[in-house]
Design a protein around this motif. Structure first.
Motif, PDB file in Angstrom:
ATOM      1  N   LEU A  96       0.822  -1.203   0.000  1.00  0.00           N
ATOM      2  CA  LEU A  96       0.000   0.000   0.000  1.00  0.00           C
ATOM      3  C   LEU A  96       0.862   1.260   0.000  1.00  0.00           C
ATOM      4  CD1 LEU A  96      -2.829   1.393   0.377  1.00  0.00           C
ATOM      5  CD2 LEU A  96      -2.374   1.247   2.837  1.00  0.00           C
ATOM      6  N   VAL A  97       1.880   1.291   0.848  1.00  0.00           N
ATOM      7  CA  VAL A  97       2.753   2.467   0.948  1.00  0.00           C
ATOM      8  C   VAL A  97       3.433   2.760  -0.382  1.00  0.00           C
ATOM      9  CG1 VAL A  97       4.935   3.265   1.961  1.00  0.00           C
ATOM     10  CG2 VAL A  97       3.157   2.314   3.430  1.00  0.00           C
ATOM     11  N   ILE A  98       4.012   1.747  -0.985  1.00  0.00           N
ATOM     12  CA  ILE A  98       4.722   1.949  -2.248  1.00  0.00           C
ATOM     13  C   ILE A  98       3.763   2.406  -3.343  1.00  0.00           C
ATOM     14  CG2 ILE A  98       5.983   0.758  -4.088  1.00  0.00           C
ATOM     15  CD1 ILE A  98       7.396  -0.847  -1.816  1.00  0.00           C
ATOM     16  N   LYS A  99       2.612   1.758  -3.420  1.00  0.00           N
ATOM     17  CA  LYS A  99       1.636   2.133  -4.445  1.00  0.00           C
ATOM     18  C   LYS A  99       1.152   3.566  -4.226  1.00  0.00           C
ATOM     19  CE  LYS A  99      -1.238  -1.039  -5.646  1.00  0.00           C
ATOM     20  NZ  LYS A  99      -2.348  -1.996  -5.707  1.00  0.00           N
ATOM     21  N   ALA A 100       0.879   3.946  -2.991  1.00  0.00           N
ATOM     22  CA  ALA A 100       0.396   5.300  -2.702  1.00  0.00           C
ATOM     23  C   ALA A 100       1.457   6.347  -3.048  1.00  0.00           C
ATOM     24  CB  ALA A 100      -0.003   5.415  -1.235  1.00  0.00           C
ATOM     25  N   LYS A 101       2.714   6.074  -2.715  1.00  0.00           N
ATOM     26  CA  LYS A 101       3.789   7.017  -3.035  1.00  0.00           C
ATOM     27  C   LYS A 101       3.922   7.194  -4.543  1.00  0.00           C
ATOM     28  CE  LYS A 101       6.754   6.393   1.019  1.00  0.00           C
ATOM     29  NZ  LYS A 101       6.946   7.813   1.332  1.00  0.00           N
ATOM     30  N   LEU A 102       3.910   6.099  -5.276  1.00  0.00           N
ATOM     31  CA  LEU A 102       4.047   6.177  -6.728  1.00  0.00           C
ATOM     32  C   LEU A 102       2.869   6.891  -7.370  1.00  0.00           C
ATOM     33  CD1 LEU A 102       5.544   2.646  -7.368  1.00  0.00           C
ATOM     34  CD2 LEU A 102       6.723   4.851  -7.632  1.00  0.00           C
ATOM     35  N   PHE A 112       9.157  12.671  -6.963  1.00  0.00           N
ATOM     36  CA  PHE A 112       9.736  11.373  -6.619  1.00  0.00           C
ATOM     37  C   PHE A 112      10.732  11.478  -5.466  1.00  0.00           C
ATOM     38  CE2 PHE A 112      12.649   7.834  -6.898  1.00  0.00           C
ATOM     39  CZ  PHE A 112      11.798   6.761  -7.074  1.00  0.00           C
ATOM     40  N   ASP A 113      11.708  12.371  -5.586  1.00  0.00           N
ATOM     41  CA  ASP A 113      12.725  12.478  -4.535  1.00  0.00           C
ATOM     42  C   ASP A 113      12.119  12.870  -3.200  1.00  0.00           C
ATOM     43  OD1 ASP A 113      14.718  11.706  -6.263  1.00  0.00           O
ATOM     44  OD2 ASP A 113      15.713  13.650  -6.336  1.00  0.00           O
ATOM     45  N   MET A 117      12.470  10.161  -0.313  1.00  0.00           N
ATOM     46  CA  MET A 117      13.731  10.667   0.220  1.00  0.00           C
ATOM     47  C   MET A 117      14.322   9.809   1.342  1.00  0.00           C
ATOM     48  SD  MET A 117      14.749  14.469   1.515  1.00  0.00           S
ATOM     49  CE  MET A 117      14.211  15.149  -0.037  1.00  0.00           C
ATOM     50  N   ALA A 118      13.522   9.434   2.305  1.00  0.00           N
ATOM     51  CA  ALA A 118      14.055   8.666   3.430  1.00  0.00           C
ATOM     52  C   ALA A 118      14.614   7.316   2.998  1.00  0.00           C
ATOM     53  CB  ALA A 118      12.970   8.454   4.487  1.00  0.00           C
ATOM     54  N   HIS A 119      14.186   6.810   1.852  1.00  0.00           N
ATOM     55  CA  HIS A 119      14.568   5.473   1.405  1.00  0.00           C
ATOM     56  C   HIS A 119      15.597   5.474   0.270  1.00  0.00           C
ATOM     57  CE1 HIS A 119      11.467   3.933   4.010  1.00  0.00           C
ATOM     58  NE2 HIS A 119      10.717   4.906   3.562  1.00  0.00           N
ATOM     59  N   GLU A 126      23.747   3.059   2.932  1.00  0.00           N
ATOM     60  CA  GLU A 126      22.854   3.546   3.975  1.00  0.00           C
ATOM     61  C   GLU A 126      21.732   4.352   3.306  1.00  0.00           C
ATOM     62  OE1 GLU A 126      23.553   6.101   8.090  1.00  0.00           O
ATOM     63  OE2 GLU A 126      24.938   6.375   6.442  1.00  0.00           O
ATOM     64  N   THR A 127      20.561   4.365   3.912  1.00  0.00           N
ATOM     65  CA  THR A 127      19.510   5.211   3.363  1.00  0.00           C
ATOM     66  C   THR A 127      19.681   6.639   3.874  1.00  0.00           C
ATOM     67  OG1 THR A 127      17.951   4.775   5.171  1.00  0.00           O
ATOM     68  CG2 THR A 127      17.820   3.327   3.208  1.00  0.00           C
ATOM     69  N   PHE A 128      19.151   7.579   3.094  1.00  0.00           N
ATOM     70  CA  PHE A 128      19.229   8.971   3.509  1.00  0.00           C
ATOM     71  C   PHE A 128      18.537   9.164   4.855  1.00  0.00           C
ATOM     72  CE2 PHE A 128      17.629  13.297   3.768  1.00  0.00           C
ATOM     73  CZ  PHE A 128      18.806  14.011   3.609  1.00  0.00           C
ATOM     74  N   GLY A 129      17.427   8.485   5.060  1.00  0.00           N
ATOM     75  CA  GLY A 129      16.698   8.622   6.319  1.00  0.00           C
ATOM     76  C   GLY A 129      17.522   8.196   7.516  1.00  0.00           C
ATOM     77  N   SER A 130      18.220   7.059   7.408  1.00  0.00           N
ATOM     78  CA  SER A 130      19.029   6.613   8.552  1.00  0.00           C
ATOM     79  C   SER A 130      20.216   7.527   8.783  1.00  0.00           C
ATOM     80  CB  SER A 130      19.480   5.160   8.373  1.00  0.00           C
ATOM     81  OG  SER A 130      20.341   5.032   7.267  1.00  0.00           O
ATOM     82  N   TRP A 131      20.700   8.173   7.727  1.00  0.00           N
ATOM     83  CA  TRP A 131      21.794   9.129   7.862  1.00  0.00           C
ATOM     84  C   TRP A 131      21.295  10.441   8.473  1.00  0.00           C
ATOM     85  CZ3 TRP A 131      22.374  13.875   5.300  1.00  0.00           C
ATOM     86  CH2 TRP A 131      23.626  14.480   5.447  1.00  0.00           C
ATOM     87  N   ALA A 132      20.112  10.893   8.048  1.00  0.00           N
ATOM     88  CA  ALA A 132      19.618  12.212   8.447  1.00  0.00           C
ATOM     89  C   ALA A 132      18.941  12.237   9.815  1.00  0.00           C
ATOM     90  CB  ALA A 132      18.644  12.738   7.395  1.00  0.00           C
TER      91      ALA A 132
END
Length: 156
Positions: A96-102, A112-113, A117-119, A126-132
């Motif tokens: 659901l999350v992926i479909k809703a984002k797309l 898109f970005d 962004m977090a992923h 590393e993902t941007f989210g885990s870094w930020a």
């Protein structure tokens, strides 16, 4: 409060296939999926970005599956079914999350970005989210913005 798809009968395998089909339909040019105890990973490439979702999965021995919501002990077979249900629910939620984002990107609601962004994977995996996240927490704790990257030829 109820969880999305908490009683779904859709298998985890079918949800993973749905995620892949959805990604292909929206233009992803690569896809991978893997599992290990405690987590699953879905990664894909789209719009020149590598995206990674890590899906926490319940442990089979989690005490939550040994009892019903009312506190009665479950038989081992029932505990296994409860664990499997929890996994199916998480895969449905990720689909659901992926479909809703797309769809939000496709409809022009967001970019898109911004949506992923977090992923977005950084060059070190590393993902941007885990870094930020630690930097955001520090900024709120101290009230100070993180330092900018040093300029070339700077002593910092």
């Amino acid at each position: 409060m109820t969880r999305y798809a908490e009683t779904t009968s859709v298998s985890s395998t079918k949800s993973r296939a749905e995620i892949e089909t959805t990604l292909e339909r929206y233009g992803a040019d690569s896809f991978m999926c893997g599992t290990e105890p405690g987590r699953a990973l879905v990664a894909f490439r789209m719009n020149g970005r590598h995206i990674k979702f890590v899906l926490p999965m319940p442990a089979k021995d989690d005490p939550a599956f040994a009892e019903t919501p009312t506190g009665k002990a479950r038989a081992p077979e029932a505990a296994l079914k409860a664990w499997e249900q929890a996994g199916r629910q998480r895969w449905r939620a990720l689909a659901l999350v992926i479909k809703a984002k797309l769809e939000a990107v496709e409809s022009g609601i967001t970019e898109f970005d911004d949506e992923f962004m977090a992923h977005i994977m950084l060059p070190n995996g590393e993902t941007f989210g885990s870094w930020a996240k630690p930097q955001i927490a520090a900024a709120y704790d101290t009230g100070d913005m993180p330092p900018l990257l040093p300029a070339p030829d700077s002593d910092q």
